[in-house]
Design a protein around this motif. Sequence first.
Motif, mmCIF file in Angstrom:
data_model
loop_
_atom_site.group_PDB
_atom_site.id
_atom_site.type_symbol
_atom_site.label_atom_id
_atom_site.label_comp_id
_atom_site.label_asym_id
_atom_site.label_seq_id
_atom_site.Cartn_x
_atom_site.Cartn_y
_atom_site.Cartn_z
ATOM 1 N N LYS A 127 -11.962 10.288 -7.296
ATOM 2 C CA LYS A 127 -11.758 8.872 -7.577
ATOM 3 C C LYS A 127 -11.485 8.050 -6.325
ATOM 4 N N ASN A 128 -11.086 8.729 -5.237
ATOM 5 C CA ASN A 128 -10.686 8.000 -4.038
ATOM 6 C C ASN A 128 -11.365 8.569 -2.801
ATOM 7 N N ILE A 129 -11.692 7.677 -1.881
ATOM 8 C CA ILE A 129 -12.187 8.086 -0.575
ATOM 9 C C ILE A 129 -11.423 7.305 0.490
ATOM 10 N N ALA A 130 -11.435 7.816 1.707
ATOM 11 C CA ALA A 130 -10.737 7.169 2.813
ATOM 12 C C ALA A 130 -11.700 6.864 3.943
ATOM 13 N N LEU A 131 -11.442 5.764 4.627
ATOM 14 C CA LEU A 131 -12.088 5.432 5.888
ATOM 15 C C LEU A 131 -11.018 5.553 6.960
ATOM 16 N N GLU A 132 -11.226 6.423 7.935
ATOM 17 C CA GLU A 132 -10.264 6.598 9.020
ATOM 18 C C GLU A 132 -10.917 6.271 10.357
ATOM 19 N N VAL A 133 -10.208 5.500 11.170
ATOM 20 C CA VAL A 133 -10.705 5.121 12.495
ATOM 21 C C VAL A 133 -10.259 6.186 13.491
ATOM 22 N N ASN A 140 -5.906 3.995 12.206
ATOM 23 C CA ASN A 140 -5.757 3.321 10.917
ATOM 24 C C ASN A 140 -6.568 4.049 9.846
ATOM 25 N N ARG A 141 -6.020 4.082 8.633
ATOM 26 C CA ARG A 141 -6.726 4.686 7.519
ATOM 27 C C ARG A 141 -6.697 3.737 6.331
ATOM 28 N N TYR A 142 -7.835 3.632 5.658
ATOM 29 C CA TYR A 142 -7.996 2.718 4.534
ATOM 30 C C TYR A 142 -8.456 3.529 3.320
ATOM 31 N N ASN A 143 -7.623 3.567 2.283
ATOM 32 C CA ASN A 143 -7.952 4.324 1.078
ATOM 33 C C ASN A 143 -8.559 3.395 0.024
ATOM 34 N N PHE A 144 -9.660 3.833 -0.572
ATOM 35 C CA PHE A 144 -10.356 3.050 -1.592
ATOM 36 C C PHE A 144 -10.485 3.866 -2.872
ATOM 37 N N ASP A 145 -10.386 3.182 -4.003
ATOM 38 C CA ASP A 145 -10.825 3.852 -5.217
ATOM 39 C C ASP A 145 -12.302 3.522 -5.432
ATOM 40 N N VAL A 146 -12.981 4.426 -6.116
ATOM 41 C CA VAL A 146 -14.423 4.313 -6.322
ATOM 42 C C VAL A 146 -14.692 4.179 -7.811
ATOM 43 N N GLU A 147 -15.363 3.100 -8.188
ATOM 44 C CA GLU A 147 -15.717 2.862 -9.582
ATOM 45 C C GLU A 147 -17.238 2.780 -9.694
ATOM 46 N N ILE A 148 -17.814 3.573 -10.567
ATOM 47 C CA ILE A 148 -19.266 3.592 -10.760
ATOM 48 C C ILE A 148 -19.554 3.301 -12.225
ATOM 49 N N LYS A 149 -20.463 2.359 -12.475
ATOM 50 C CA LYS A 149 -20.814 2.019 -13.854
ATOM 51 C C LYS A 149 -22.324 2.079 -14.033
ATOM 52 N N ILE A 150 -22.740 2.775 -15.091
ATOM 53 C CA ILE A 150 -24.141 2.843 -15.490
ATOM 54 C C ILE A 150 -24.202 2.461 -16.956
ATOM 55 N N ASP A 151 -24.909 1.370 -17.252
ATOM 56 C CA ASP A 151 -24.974 0.869 -18.637
ATOM 57 C C ASP A 151 -23.580 0.668 -19.214
ATOM 58 N N ASN A 152 -22.691 0.103 -18.379
ATOM 59 C CA ASN A 152 -21.314 -0.222 -18.777
ATOM 60 C C ASN A 152 -20.450 0.988 -19.103
ATOM 61 N N LYS A 153 -20.891 2.188 -18.708
ATOM 62 C CA LYS A 153 -20.079 3.386 -18.872
ATOM 63 C C LYS A 153 -19.541 3.826 -17.516
ATOM 64 N N ASN A 154 -18.310 4.318 -17.499
ATOM 65 C CA ASN A 154 -17.668 4.710 -16.247
ATOM 66 C C ASN A 154 -18.049 6.129 -15.844
ATOM 67 N N ILE A 172 -21.498 0.075 -8.101
ATOM 68 C CA ILE A 172 -20.531 0.899 -7.375
ATOM 69 C C ILE A 172 -19.542 -0.031 -6.698
ATOM 70 N N ASP A 173 -18.272 0.070 -7.050
ATOM 71 C CA ASP A 173 -17.228 -0.765 -6.467
ATOM 72 C C ASP A 173 -16.268 0.087 -5.650
ATOM 73 N N LEU A 174 -15.929 -0.407 -4.468
ATOM 74 C CA LEU A 174 -14.892 0.193 -3.637
ATOM 75 C C LEU A 174 -13.761 -0.810 -3.513
ATOM 76 N N ASN A 175 -12.541 -0.392 -3.869
ATOM 77 C CA ASN A 175 -11.387 -1.290 -3.861
ATOM 78 C C ASN A 175 -10.277 -0.698 -3.015
ATOM 79 N N LEU A 176 -9.814 -1.466 -2.034
ATOM 80 C CA LEU A 176 -8.743 -0.994 -1.157
ATOM 81 C C LEU A 176 -7.450 -0.843 -1.954
ATOM 82 N N ILE A 177 -6.837 0.330 -1.832
ATOM 83 C CA ILE A 177 -5.590 0.583 -2.576
ATOM 84 C C ILE A 177 -4.419 0.937 -1.673
ATOM 85 N N LYS A 178 -4.725 1.301 -0.409
ATOM 86 C CA LYS A 178 -3.639 1.718 0.480
ATOM 87 C C LYS A 178 -4.072 1.560 1.911
#
Length: 243
Positions: A76-82, A42-56, A237-243
């Motif tokens: 912008k994206n990283i994957a977790l693969e089992v 299984n593979r789980y793709n995440f987008d990565v959002e980083i904010k410092i002082d409300n700037k991306n 730092i937010d990780l959001n599953l996209i795929k």
Amino acid sequence: MNIKLLFIPFFFSTFVISQQYDNVFIEKSKVDKNNKIYQIKNRYNFDVEIKIDNKNYYLSKINIDSLTSSTNDAIKNIALEVLKPKLFEGRTNKNQTEISYYSIPNLMFKTSTGLVENNQNIWIHPPRFGFLRSLETCPFPYIILNKPIGYKWNDAMSIGNYWSDKRWGTWDNRLLLKYNYEIIGEEIIKTPLGNLKSLKVYSSATSEIGKSILISYFNETYGFIKLEYTLFNGIKIDLNLIK
């Protein structure tokens, strides 16, 4: 095109630099076979959002240890693969399901670590390459299963100053992190996979350098679908599953 793979020795970081959560239940047999969510391949793709002082900001593909505000230079994206453990090589973390995190789509950076899944709890090492090493100072994604809203638990871990950095917190020798977790509700999270029902878990890590927070959203089919980290100094730092 030359592709640079960065392998970090997590067998070293897990057993020498950090002391693992003591209360996580880890089975000694059928480590992968009883996984219902994080199954091999299984593979789980995440987008990565980083904010410092409300700037991306984004992970820099030029230097993964740095951040960039330019989308042209961004990872912008990283994957977790089992993974299926390789014969005769063993596991990166004893009695844990083998996983790999890597940047996509170009596989420029890659690390190996582990997770625990059984009928009692699910617990996962976060991605920790480049700037994401900062996540070692936050609570790990962790849920005790079949518990009601309002259920609380705690744990602790000691980490070495290998994980120390002036951008997210510094200390000498070892840092003791004390964790508190609570299932605080249910939410429907909108994702590219649809609107997913999830349990919302609030967790914090307190230490001599301050307090970090992880709010995680756990879905029974896809596991942790959204991870909202706040470092000791307020970096998000937010990780959001996209795929």
